[in-house]
Every structure is written in structure tokens, then in C-alpha cells.
Design an enzyme around this catalytic site. Structure first.
Site, PDB file in Angstrom:
ATOM      1  N   GLY A  12       0.781  -1.234   0.000  1.00 43.77           N
ATOM      2  CA  GLY A  12       0.000   0.000   0.000  1.00 43.77           C
ATOM      3  C   GLY A  12       0.811   1.281   0.000  1.00 43.77           C
ATOM      4  CG  ASN A  14       1.782   3.246  -5.776  1.00 40.34           C
ATOM      5  OD1 ASN A  14       2.169   4.271  -6.337  1.00 40.34           O
ATOM      6  ND2 ASN A  14       2.385   2.079  -5.926  1.00 40.34           N
ATOM      7  CB  ILE A  87     -12.475  -4.667 -12.112  1.00 38.80           C
ATOM      8  CG1 ILE A  87     -11.273  -4.127 -11.316  1.00 38.80           C
ATOM      9  CG2 ILE A  87     -13.741  -3.881 -11.800  1.00 38.80           C
ATOM     10  CD1 ILE A  87     -11.434  -4.145  -9.815  1.00 38.80           C
ATOM     11  CG  ASN A 101      -4.261  -1.181 -12.677  1.00 34.84           C
ATOM     12  OD1 ASN A 101      -4.036  -1.264 -11.461  1.00 34.84           O
ATOM     13  ND2 ASN A 101      -3.694  -1.994 -13.558  1.00 34.84           N
ATOM     14  CG  HIS A 103       1.121  -3.131 -15.308  1.00 38.35           C
ATOM     15  ND1 HIS A 103       0.684  -4.293 -14.691  1.00 38.35           N
ATOM     16  CD2 HIS A 103       2.162  -3.494 -16.086  1.00 38.35           C
ATOM     17  CE1 HIS A 103       1.424  -5.308 -15.094  1.00 38.35           C
ATOM     18  NE2 HIS A 103       2.338  -4.854 -15.935  1.00 38.35           N
ATOM     19  CG  ASP A 144      -2.123  -5.449 -16.430  1.00 36.07           C
ATOM     20  OD1 ASP A 144      -2.444  -4.681 -15.506  1.00 36.07           O
ATOM     21  OD2 ASP A 144      -1.531  -6.520 -16.249  1.00 36.07           O
ATOM     22  CD  GLU A 173       4.239   1.672  -9.301  1.00 32.37           C
ATOM     23  OE1 GLU A 173       3.800   0.882 -10.124  1.00 32.37           O
ATOM     24  OE2 GLU A 173       4.352   1.380  -8.092  1.00 32.37           O
TER      25      GLU A 173
HETATM   26  C1  GAR Z   1       2.909  -1.422  -7.619  1.00 33.59           C
HETATM   27  O1  GAR Z   1       4.201  -1.486  -8.158  1.00 33.59           O
HETATM   28  C2  GAR Z   1       1.874  -1.543  -8.721  1.00 33.59           C
HETATM   29  O2  GAR Z   1       2.286  -0.975  -9.935  1.00 33.59           O
HETATM   30  C3  GAR Z   1       1.742  -3.024  -8.852  1.00 33.59           C
HETATM   31  O3  GAR Z   1       1.753  -3.489  -7.524  1.00 33.59           O
HETATM   32  C4  GAR Z   1       2.617  -2.651  -6.764  1.00 33.59           C
HETATM   33  C5  GAR Z   1       1.920  -2.285  -5.471  1.00 33.59           C
HETATM   34  O4  GAR Z   1       2.819  -1.617  -4.617  1.00 33.59           O
HETATM   35  N1  GAR Z   1       0.543  -3.390  -9.548  1.00 33.59           N
HETATM   36  C6  GAR Z   1       0.494  -4.422 -10.387  1.00 33.59           C
HETATM   37  O5  GAR Z   1       1.431  -5.170 -10.576  1.00 33.59           O
HETATM   38  C7  GAR Z   1      -0.850  -4.589 -11.107  1.00 33.59           C
HETATM   39  N2  GAR Z   1      -0.732  -5.541 -12.167  1.00 33.59           N
HETATM   40  P1  GAR Z   1       2.295  -0.892  -3.308  1.00 33.59           P
HETATM   41  O6  GAR Z   1       1.397  -1.897  -2.574  1.00 33.59           O
HETATM   42  O7  GAR Z   1       3.529  -0.594  -2.544  1.00 33.59           O
HETATM   43  O8  GAR Z   1       1.545   0.321  -3.745  1.00 33.59           O
END
Ligand code: GAR
Length: 192
Positions: A12, A14, A87, A101, A103, A144, A173
Site C-alpha cells: 500500500g 501507492n 474487476i 490502474n 502497472h 492491464d 509511481e
Molecule cells: C505497484 O508497483 C503496482 O504498480 C503493482 O503493484 C505494486 C503495489 O505496490 N501493480 C500491479 O502489478 C498490477 N498488475 P504498493 O502496494 O507498494 O503500492
């Protein structure tokens, strides 16, 4: 005030950046963190920032309980931040153009079912890519896919491990996601 729900399955980081970015924002706020994993770190982050969290399971997502909750809470924008489930179509339709989203690769490369977190960085390195990055896109009922709103790039260095690349991508990100989400919640310019 535009009401943002963040859905996440993992640590979490992000989600936290989004919560902090909008904490004192004039026109939008993260009002809910939805999560499908009872042990996920994002739940503690939500708690630490006084944002209500909503824990649900895959069946509740598929059967529309989650959609009802989002509607009941008058959510304007759904932001996926490391959310690992598909989803359902009904929810995609309900939030058409209002669900995004992030990625951790330059889509369409290294996306699709099973491509999340470290799997993506492992695939990027195994493919011998010299650059990677992030993609922020609208959500459809396929993993995606959906219109790409924003991409940012970073190098893949010769001796990178997946963890080293993940760190570089995470920094991108954190730097960009809140600003792209902010553009989506800006009130539309008045006509005429
Ligand atoms: C992030 O790097 C996001 O881009 C990825 O999961 C991570 C979550 O990090 N999402 C995917 O791979 C979706 N296909 P976080 O929990 O530290 O935010």
C-alpha cells in the site's frame, strides 16, 4: 468534494501517497481503502491515516457487494493501487472512465494475468529490456488493458535484480500517480 476509493491488495505504498496527496486537497479526498487481503499492509496504512477501510473477499467482488458499497459511499473515482483481482464487468461499466490502474511496466509489454509486482520485474529483466517504467490506464474487464493515460520510463541497469528495478519503478509511481489521479478529479471546465 470528489470522493476517491483506493483498492489495494498489498503493502500500500501507492495508496499511502494518494491519501497524503489528497489529505488537504480542496476538491478531492481518499475516503475509503478497499482491500481483499486481511494481512495486507495497506490496512495499517489506512488506519494510521484515519481513512476507513473495507475488507472484502473475491466472491463479494464478483457478486456485486463491493460495487454496492462503492455506490453507497457515493464514490466518484476508483483508483487501483496494487490490486490483484480482476474487476467484474458490471463494476467496470458502473465506473466507466472513472476507474484507473497503475502497472509497473511499459504496457502492453509485460502485462496480463499473473503479471503483478515482482513477477513483472523478473519478466522485464529476463527479456533483456534496457528500459522499464509505469503505465497508468483506464480499467476494463481484462487485466492491464484500457486506454493508456500516462507512461513514464526508467532504465534497466545491467546488474539489476528484480528488487532494485522495483525500487526505481516504485519511485516513478509515487512521483506521478497522485498527479494523474488529480487530473481526473479536476472539475470539468464550464461550457460557454
Ligand atoms: C505497484 O508497483 C503496482 O504498480 C503493482 O503493484 C505494486 C503495489 O505496490 N501493480 C500491479 O502489478 C498490477 N498488475 P504498493 O502496494 O507498494 O503500492
Amino acid at each position: 468534494m470528489r470522493r476517491i476509493a483506493v483498492l489495494a491488495s498489498g503493502s500500500g505504498t501507492n495508496a499511502q501517497r494518494l491519501i497524503e496527496h489528497f489529505a488537504l486537497h480542496a476538491s478531492a479526498q481518499v475516503v475509503l481503502v478497499g482491500c481483499d487481503q486481511p494481512e495486507a499492509g495497506v490496512l495499517q496504512r489506512a488506519w494510521d491515516h484515519n481513512v476507513p477501510s473495507y475488507l472484502f473477499n473475491g466472491r463479494e467482488l464478483r457478486e456485486g457487494t463491493v460495487l454496492s458499497e462503492l455506490k453507497g459511499q457515493r464514490i466518484d473515482l476508483v483508483v487501483l493501487a496494487g490490486f490483484m483481482r480482476l474487476i467484474p464487468a458490471e463494476m467496470v461499466r458502473a465506473f466507466s472512465g472513472r476507474m484507473v490502474n497503475i502497472h509497473p511496466s511499459l504496457l502492453p509489454k509485460h502485462g496480463g494475468k499473473g503479471m503483478f509486482g515482482h513477477h513483472v520485474h523478473e519478466a522485464v529483466i529476463a527479456a533483456g529490456e534496457v528500459e522499464s517504467g509505469i503505465t497508468i490506464h483506464l480499467v476494463t474487464e481484462h487485466y492491464d488493458e484500457g486506454r493508456i493515460l500516462f507512461q513514464a520510463r526508467c532504465p534497466v541497469l545491467p546488474n539489476d535484480t528484480p528488487a532494485m528495478l522495483a525500487e526505481r519503478v516504485h519511485a516513478l509511481e509515487h512521483a506521478h500517480y497522485p498527479h494523474i489521479v488529480e487530473q481526473l478529479v479536476k472539475p470539468a471546465a464550464k461550457q460557454g
